[in-house]
Design a protein around this motif. Structure first.
Motif, PDB file in Angstrom:
ATOM      1  N   ASP A   1       0.827  -1.210   0.000  1.00 54.41           N
ATOM      2  CA  ASP A   1       0.000   0.000   0.000  1.00 54.41           C
ATOM      3  C   ASP A   1       0.862   1.261   0.000  1.00 54.41           C
ATOM      4  N   VAL A   2       1.989   1.195   0.709  1.00 51.51           N
ATOM      5  CA  VAL A   2       2.913   2.333   0.709  1.00 51.51           C
ATOM      6  C   VAL A   2       3.453   2.562  -0.702  1.00 51.51           C
ATOM      7  N   ALA A   3       3.908   1.495  -1.347  1.00 51.55           N
ATOM      8  CA  ALA A   3       4.457   1.608  -2.697  1.00 51.55           C
ATOM      9  C   ALA A   3       3.418   2.157  -3.672  1.00 51.55           C
ATOM     10  N   TRP A   4       2.178   1.659  -3.553  1.00 52.36           N
ATOM     11  CA  TRP A   4       1.114   2.132  -4.437  1.00 52.36           C
ATOM     12  C   TRP A   4       0.822   3.617  -4.197  1.00 52.36           C
ATOM     13  N   SER A   5       0.821   4.020  -2.936  1.00 49.88           N
ATOM     14  CA  SER A   5       0.493   5.417  -2.594  1.00 49.88           C
ATOM     15  C   SER A   5       1.498   6.396  -3.170  1.00 49.88           C
ATOM     16  N   ILE A   6       2.760   6.013  -3.198  1.00 50.96           N
ATOM     17  CA  ILE A   6       3.791   6.946  -3.670  1.00 50.96           C
ATOM     18  C   ILE A   6       4.229   6.653  -5.103  1.00 50.96           C
ATOM     19  N   GLY A   7       3.645   5.622  -5.716  1.00 46.03           N
ATOM     20  CA  GLY A   7       3.974   5.295  -7.097  1.00 46.03           C
ATOM     21  C   GLY A   7       5.413   4.875  -7.296  1.00 46.03           C
ATOM     22  N   ALA A   8       5.951   4.121  -6.329  1.00 45.14           N
ATOM     23  CA  ALA A   8       7.366   3.753  -6.366  1.00 45.14           C
ATOM     24  C   ALA A   8       7.564   2.330  -6.882  1.00 45.14           C
ATOM     25  N   PRO A   9       8.634   2.099  -7.632  1.00 41.25           N
ATOM     26  CA  PRO A   9       8.975   0.723  -8.012  1.00 41.25           C
ATOM     27  C   PRO A   9       9.418  -0.052  -6.778  1.00 41.25           C
ATOM     28  N   VAL A  10       9.291  -1.367  -6.837  1.00 39.73           N
ATOM     29  CA  VAL A  10       9.617  -2.229  -5.706  1.00 39.73           C
ATOM     30  C   VAL A  10      10.749  -3.182  -6.082  1.00 39.73           C
ATOM     31  N   LEU A  11      11.795  -3.162  -5.296  1.00 36.48           N
ATOM     32  CA  LEU A  11      12.925  -4.066  -5.485  1.00 36.48           C
ATOM     33  C   LEU A  11      12.750  -5.250  -4.540  1.00 36.48           C
ATOM     34  N   ILE A  12      12.797  -6.458  -5.086  1.00 35.34           N
ATOM     35  CA  ILE A  12      12.643  -7.665  -4.281  1.00 35.34           C
ATOM     36  C   ILE A  12      14.016  -8.171  -3.858  1.00 35.34           C
ATOM     37  N   VAL A  13      14.205  -8.331  -2.562  1.00 35.30           N
ATOM     38  CA  VAL A  13      15.435  -8.923  -2.036  1.00 35.30           C
ATOM     39  C   VAL A  13      15.105 -10.357  -1.647  1.00 35.30           C
ATOM     40  N   ALA A  14      15.813 -11.294  -2.281  1.00 36.63           N
ATOM     41  CA  ALA A  14      15.483 -12.706  -2.135  1.00 36.63           C
ATOM     42  C   ALA A  14      16.636 -13.497  -1.537  1.00 36.63           C
ATOM     43  N   GLU A  15      16.304 -14.651  -0.994  1.00 35.69           N
ATOM     44  CA  GLU A  15      17.324 -15.587  -0.550  1.00 35.69           C
ATOM     45  C   GLU A  15      17.951 -16.271  -1.756  1.00 35.69           C
ATOM     46  N   ALA A  16      19.099 -16.911  -1.531  1.00 39.55           N
ATOM     47  CA  ALA A  16      19.820 -17.550  -2.630  1.00 39.55           C
ATOM     48  C   ALA A  16      19.341 -18.959  -2.908  1.00 39.55           C
ATOM     49  N   ALA A  67      21.239 -22.833  -5.226  1.00 34.65           N
ATOM     50  CA  ALA A  67      21.582 -21.418  -5.373  1.00 34.65           C
ATOM     51  C   ALA A  67      22.089 -21.119  -6.781  1.00 34.65           C
ATOM     52  N   ARG A  68      22.926 -21.991  -7.309  1.00 37.14           N
ATOM     53  CA  ARG A  68      23.500 -21.741  -8.631  1.00 37.14           C
ATOM     54  C   ARG A  68      22.435 -21.780  -9.718  1.00 37.14           C
ATOM     55  N   THR A  69      21.550 -22.762  -9.656  1.00 37.21           N
ATOM     56  CA  THR A  69      20.505 -22.839 -10.676  1.00 37.21           C
ATOM     57  C   THR A  69      19.466 -21.733 -10.508  1.00 37.21           C
ATOM     58  N   ASN A  70      19.304 -21.252  -9.290  1.00 31.33           N
ATOM     59  CA  ASN A  70      18.345 -20.166  -9.060  1.00 31.33           C
ATOM     60  C   ASN A  70      18.729 -18.877  -9.767  1.00 31.33           C
ATOM     61  N   LEU A  71      19.997 -18.694 -10.079  1.00 29.14           N
ATOM     62  CA  LEU A  71      20.412 -17.491 -10.797  1.00 29.14           C
ATOM     63  C   LEU A  71      19.705 -17.374 -12.146  1.00 29.14           C
ATOM     64  N   ASP A  72      19.451 -18.516 -12.776  1.00 31.66           N
ATOM     65  CA  ASP A  72      18.703 -18.515 -14.037  1.00 31.66           C
ATOM     66  C   ASP A  72      17.200 -18.502 -13.809  1.00 31.66           C
ATOM     67  N   ASP A  73      16.756 -19.157 -12.737  1.00 30.75           N
ATOM     68  CA  ASP A  73      15.316 -19.317 -12.525  1.00 30.75           C
ATOM     69  C   ASP A  73      14.647 -18.112 -11.866  1.00 30.75           C
ATOM     70  N   LEU A  74      15.373 -17.396 -11.017  1.00 29.46           N
ATOM     71  CA  LEU A  74      14.758 -16.270 -10.311  1.00 29.46           C
ATOM     72  C   LEU A  74      14.150 -15.226 -11.250  1.00 29.46           C
ATOM     73  N   PRO A  75      14.900 -14.738 -12.262  1.00 24.62           N
ATOM     74  CA  PRO A  75      14.289 -13.734 -13.135  1.00 24.62           C
ATOM     75  C   PRO A  75      13.102 -14.263 -13.942  1.00 24.62           C
ATOM     76  N   VAL A  76      13.082 -15.551 -14.220  1.00 25.01           N
ATOM     77  CA  VAL A  76      11.956 -16.142 -14.944  1.00 25.01           C
ATOM     78  C   VAL A  76      10.718 -16.165 -14.053  1.00 25.01           C
TER      79      VAL A  76
END
Length: 236
Positions: free
Chosen positions: A125-140, A178-187
């Motif tokens: 709701d905060v992101a929507w209110s200010i119209g900001a892009p959201v960066l996702i920080v994920a585990e490996a 973790a190594r294979t996730n480098l290809d799978d995460l963006p997908v």
């Protein structure tokens, strides 16, 4: 920009500090807003103090609320008998900071849909209110794909822009997942992999931290990280 994690302890604060450090290095004024800090006592350093330690004292920081129990913000506020920080208050603070800074970073607590208050307000709701892009920080490693995909799906459903995915703590000796996730995460996220911060980054001094941030975050975040090259160097 709003930074959210796929859970707790995934490296949001280190990534926030890295983005801030790179912006400062480009002579941009930076503010970091932490709407809610939980699990920290009144006299203990919180996440914004860690950002200043790593990125430098020139970062403006603002923490709106602090509750001692290490719980979801709304629950922690209720247990402390204190009023919660609402999404509207967080959004107003972000707008106020934007008037005097080139870049404002809003670091969430936990994941995207963790409740701020009893009305169900969230970081989304905060992101929507200010119209900001959201960066996702994920585990490996194992389990990160589902959590990342769910977070990205919520962003799409709410019409929020995903600024990409950063692995918040890349292990020195990554396993097969973790190594294979480098290809799978963006997908799974339908968004680019825009960084991978090494697991020891929080232990560095500011000058070393800046150099690591530059290597570990993509040009869209002010760094030099090449996702294809990084993935290729960790071929399973």
């Amino acid at each position: 920009m709003v930074l959210t994690g796929t859970g707790t302890g995934v490296g949001k604060t280190v990534v926030t500090a890295a983005v801030a450090a790179l912006a400062l290095d480009r002579s941009r004024s930076v503010a970091v807003l932490k709407p809610v800090q939980t699990g920290v006592g009144p006299d203990e350093p919180g996440d914004v103090a860690e950002v200043r330690r790593l990125a430098g004292a020139d970062v403006t920081t603002w923490e709106l609320g602090r509750f001692p129990d290490p719980l979801a913000p709304g629950t922690a506020a209720r247990r402390a008998g204190l009023p919660p920080v609402t999404p509207s208050q967080a959004a107003a603070a972000a707008v106020e900071l934007s008037r005097g800074h080139d870049q404002v970073l809003v670091e969430g607590a936990g994941g995207l849909l963790v409740r701020f208050d009893d009305n169900g307000g969230t970081l989304a709701d905060v992101a929507w209110s200010i119209g900001a892009p959201v960066l996702i920080v994920a585990e490996a490693g194992l389990g990160t794909l589902n959590a990342t995909a769910l977070t990205a799906e919520v962003l799409r459903r709410r019409g929020l822009e995903c600024a990409g995915v950063v692995v918040g703590s890349w292990p020195a000796e990554p396993d097969l997942a973790a190594r294979t996730n480098l290809d799978d995460l963006p997908v799974l996220a339908d968004a680019p992999l825009v960084g991978a911060m090494p697991a020891n980054a929080a232990k560095l001094e500011p000058k070393e931290f800046l150099a690591v941030a530059r290597r570990s975050l993509a040009p869209s975040l002010g760094g030099e990280f090449d996702a294809n090259g990084f993935a290729a160097s960790h071929v399973a």
